[in-house]
Design an enzyme around this catalytic site. Sequence first.
Site, PDB file in Angstrom:
ATOM      1  N   LYS A   1      16.889 -16.759  -7.959  1.00 17.21           N
ATOM      2  CA  LYS A   1      17.496 -17.522  -8.355  1.00 17.21           C
ATOM      3  C   LYS A   1      17.644 -17.225  -9.893  1.00 17.21           C
ATOM      4  O   LYS A   1      16.804 -16.417  -9.651  1.00 17.21           O
ATOM      5  CB  LYS A   1      16.689 -18.785  -8.484  1.00 17.21           C
ATOM      6  CG  LYS A   1      18.164 -20.081  -9.415  1.00 17.21           C
ATOM      7  CD  LYS A   1      17.585 -20.930  -9.243  1.00 17.21           C
ATOM      8  CE  LYS A   1      18.424 -21.398 -10.096  1.00 17.21           C
ATOM      9  NZ  LYS A   1      18.527 -21.303 -11.287  1.00 17.21           N
TER      10      LYS A   1
ATOM     11  N   ASP B   1      19.137 -16.822 -12.883  1.00 19.74           N
ATOM     12  CA  ASP B   1      19.316 -18.421 -14.375  1.00 19.74           C
ATOM     13  C   ASP B   1      20.427 -18.151 -14.717  1.00 19.74           C
ATOM     14  O   ASP B   1      21.576 -17.939 -14.207  1.00 19.74           O
ATOM     15  CB  ASP B   1      18.498 -17.878 -16.083  1.00 19.74           C
ATOM     16  CG  ASP B   1      17.437 -18.974 -15.861  1.00 19.74           C
ATOM     17  OD1 ASP B   1      17.910 -20.442 -15.644  1.00 19.74           O
ATOM     18  OD2 ASP B   1      16.187 -18.990 -16.138  1.00 19.74           O
ATOM     19  N   GLU B   2      20.730 -20.054 -15.046  1.00 23.34           N
ATOM     20  CA  GLU B   2      22.030 -20.185 -15.708  1.00 23.34           C
ATOM     21  C   GLU B   2      23.075 -19.518 -16.307  1.00 23.34           C
ATOM     22  O   GLU B   2      24.123 -19.045 -16.087  1.00 23.34           O
ATOM     23  CB  GLU B   2      22.144 -21.452 -15.957  1.00 23.34           C
ATOM     24  CG  GLU B   2      21.372 -22.034 -17.267  1.00 23.34           C
ATOM     25  CD  GLU B   2      19.955 -21.901 -16.744  1.00 23.34           C
ATOM     26  OE1 GLU B   2      19.409 -21.752 -15.671  1.00 23.34           O
ATOM     27  OE2 GLU B   2      19.370 -22.149 -18.408  1.00 23.34           O
TER      28      GLU B   2
ATOM     29  N   HIS C   1      24.144 -24.912  -9.687  1.00 28.89           N
ATOM     30  CA  HIS C   1      23.823 -25.975 -10.641  1.00 28.89           C
ATOM     31  C   HIS C   1      23.865 -26.361 -12.350  1.00 28.89           C
ATOM     32  O   HIS C   1      25.293 -26.255 -12.382  1.00 28.89           O
ATOM     33  CB  HIS C   1      22.930 -24.288 -11.773  1.00 28.89           C
ATOM     34  CG  HIS C   1      21.466 -24.143 -13.113  1.00 28.89           C
ATOM     35  ND1 HIS C   1      22.275 -24.985 -13.902  1.00 28.89           N
ATOM     36  CD2 HIS C   1      20.600 -24.082 -12.950  1.00 28.89           C
ATOM     37  CE1 HIS C   1      21.006 -24.526 -14.998  1.00 28.89           C
ATOM     38  NE2 HIS C   1      20.190 -24.804 -13.590  1.00 28.89           N
TER      39      HIS C   1
ATOM     40  N   LYS D   1      11.769 -15.037 -15.411  1.00 25.37           N
ATOM     41  CA  LYS D   1      11.864 -15.553 -16.928  1.00 25.37           C
ATOM     42  C   LYS D   1      10.999 -14.413 -17.463  1.00 25.37           C
ATOM     43  O   LYS D   1      10.111 -13.352 -16.908  1.00 25.37           O
ATOM     44  CB  LYS D   1      10.503 -16.692 -17.144  1.00 25.37           C
ATOM     45  CG  LYS D   1      10.792 -17.738 -15.948  1.00 25.37           C
ATOM     46  CD  LYS D   1      12.420 -18.672 -16.967  1.00 25.37           C
ATOM     47  CE  LYS D   1      13.314 -19.976 -15.951  1.00 25.37           C
ATOM     48  NZ  LYS D   1      13.805 -20.294 -16.018  1.00 25.37           N
TER      49      LYS D   1
ATOM     50  N   LYS E   1       9.319 -30.700 -17.031  1.00 27.37           N
ATOM     51  CA  LYS E   1      10.155 -30.664 -18.817  1.00 27.37           C
ATOM     52  C   LYS E   1      11.877 -31.180 -19.105  1.00 27.37           C
ATOM     53  O   LYS E   1      11.790 -31.406 -20.123  1.00 27.37           O
ATOM     54  CB  LYS E   1      10.595 -29.421 -19.092  1.00 27.37           C
ATOM     55  CG  LYS E   1      11.358 -28.277 -18.596  1.00 27.37           C
ATOM     56  CD  LYS E   1      11.566 -26.750 -18.833  1.00 27.37           C
ATOM     57  CE  LYS E   1      12.630 -25.904 -18.593  1.00 27.37           C
ATOM     58  NZ  LYS E   1      12.692 -25.118 -18.501  1.00 27.37           N
TER      59      LYS E   1
HETATM   60  C1  CAP Z   1      13.649 -23.921 -15.323  1.00 24.19           C
HETATM   61  C2  CAP Z   1      15.200 -23.909 -15.157  1.00 24.19           C
HETATM   62  C3  CAP Z   1      15.767 -24.619 -14.357  1.00 24.19           C
HETATM   63  C4  CAP Z   1      16.348 -25.868 -15.430  1.00 24.19           C
HETATM   64  C5  CAP Z   1      17.497 -26.578 -14.883  1.00 24.19           C
HETATM   65  C6  CAP Z   1      15.174 -23.187 -16.958  1.00 24.19           C
HETATM   66  O1  CAP Z   1      12.738 -23.016 -15.245  1.00 24.19           O
HETATM   67  O2  CAP Z   1      15.468 -22.999 -14.115  1.00 24.19           O
HETATM   68  O3  CAP Z   1      17.667 -23.921 -15.136  1.00 24.19           O
HETATM   69  O4  CAP Z   1      15.535 -26.895 -14.202  1.00 24.19           O
HETATM   70  O5  CAP Z   1      17.555 -27.946 -14.953  1.00 24.19           O
HETATM   71  O6  CAP Z   1      15.993 -22.211 -17.410  1.00 24.19           O
HETATM   72  O7  CAP Z   1      15.007 -24.067 -16.908  1.00 24.19           O
HETATM   73  P1  CAP Z   1      11.251 -23.339 -15.651  1.00 24.19           P
HETATM   74  P2  CAP Z   1      17.891 -29.134 -13.892  1.00 24.19           P
HETATM   75  O8  CAP Z   1      11.493 -23.484 -13.792  1.00 24.19           O
HETATM   76  O9  CAP Z   1      10.777 -21.774 -16.436  1.00 24.19           O
HETATM   77  O10 CAP Z   1      11.290 -24.658 -15.811  1.00 24.19           O
HETATM   78  O11 CAP Z   1      17.031 -28.213 -12.802  1.00 24.19           O
HETATM   79  O12 CAP Z   1      17.375 -30.749 -14.815  1.00 24.19           O
HETATM   80  O13 CAP Z   1      19.295 -28.944 -13.621  1.00 24.19           O
HETATM   81 MG    MG Z   2      17.809 -21.928 -15.262  1.00 26.99          MG
END
Ligand code: CAP
Ligand code: MG
Length: 429
Positions: free
Chosen positions: A178, A180-181, A270, A152, A310
Amino acid sequence: MSFEWYLDFVDKKYAPTEDDLIALFKVVPSPNYSIEDAAGRIASESSIGTWTTLTTMNERIRALMAKAYEFNKNYVKVAYPKELFEEGNVPQLVSSVAGNIFGMKAIESLRLLDVRLPKWYLKYFKGPQKGIQGVRDIFRVYNRPLLATVPKPKVGMTSEEHANAGFEAWVGGIDLLKDDENLSSQPFNRFEERVKLTFRKRDAAEEETGEKKDYLVNITSETKEMIKRARLVKEFGGNFVMVDILTVGWSALQTIREECEDLKLAIHAHRAFHAAFTRNPEHGMSMLVVAKLARLIGVDNIHIGTVVGKLESPLQEVKDLYNEMTSQKFRGNELTLDQEWYNIKPTFPVSSGGLHPGIVQEVMKIISSNIIIQVGGGLWGHPMGGRAGAKAIRQAIDAYLSGVDVLEYAKEHKELKVALEKWGVSKPS
Ligand code: CAP
Ligand code: MG
């Protein structure tokens, strides 16, 4: 003369067969419609019917009607005959049982809670190539959660910054870096450059630690481009691709699953976008249905939520998702159906979203420690930096698995102590 025939699709005496595909809906009819009126419309529009009687109808086609057969308060089960579904075609299944019906005026709200996939249907899919066992075998780690981190800020880093972040996290004790999406191949961080530099650092981290390290590379893109990117991951010695399965769509996921068979790559799913239609418990489609279709097609890892993090992920939903993804025989409850998976391997559940060293023990307590835990902000926000952030997470997990209170463990582990001072042992808001 009546020109509507919706109630023909309600048959409370019907006994479903093993070959039927069963859908469980929660139905709230619009004012002036009974539950049968609404359910008949759902069974009709999702099988052979339309809003009026037809001169083209005959006995052979009538036999293909779906039947709303079980009513329990607002919960309705609909049985679909086998012939309605094409072998091996998930988009077609979704267009049928989760298609037009959500927009019908006679329905105030409609929730597709679950779909029981019959044995014959499963036969046309391969399921996960590696599954939990195969993914664990890559790392030879069997006694703790696997650990992932997303650098991040989630987008904005250059390829070099990204690769360096990866090195710090891996050396600190993370198994999987990983993407990010929403990181794919933007001008500031092109895919090819990132993959090249990051795998170089991955090799260096393996050398330094003597441990296996890997990288969940986000290949999300147009389908042909995804195939090119998956091949590149293979060339650089990766074992995983990551796909935003809902934004690329079921068709693309099926194609990528085929490609990954040849490349022997595992797929990390994801689920970005799911909450647009899974979050309202009265309407849309459950995450359980999404996860089942993803396991069927063959993703190896899938996000299931955290309960305590969160993002919205209710306890019962997460438990059902965990059990559905990891068992061969899932026992249904009021909101779910029985499902037998036969020879389809389990998918590894991933907990992610707002996790940090003060909260991971909750995740393991509530869900399981046979899980992949992803920590982004809770690692990169560590006051001493990424490497210390990774150590702090590992320490929190070690504390839990050895049965020591996390605050007690922190007295002897500086990185954990600093993390708990920042985030506490509580829930993020
Ligand atoms: C978590 C995360 C994931 C979420 C997706 C984000 O980051 O990489 O995309 O967990 O939700 O960008 O928010 P943090 P889910 O660890 O900084 O919160 O797993 O519920 O599908
Ligand atoms: Mg993410």
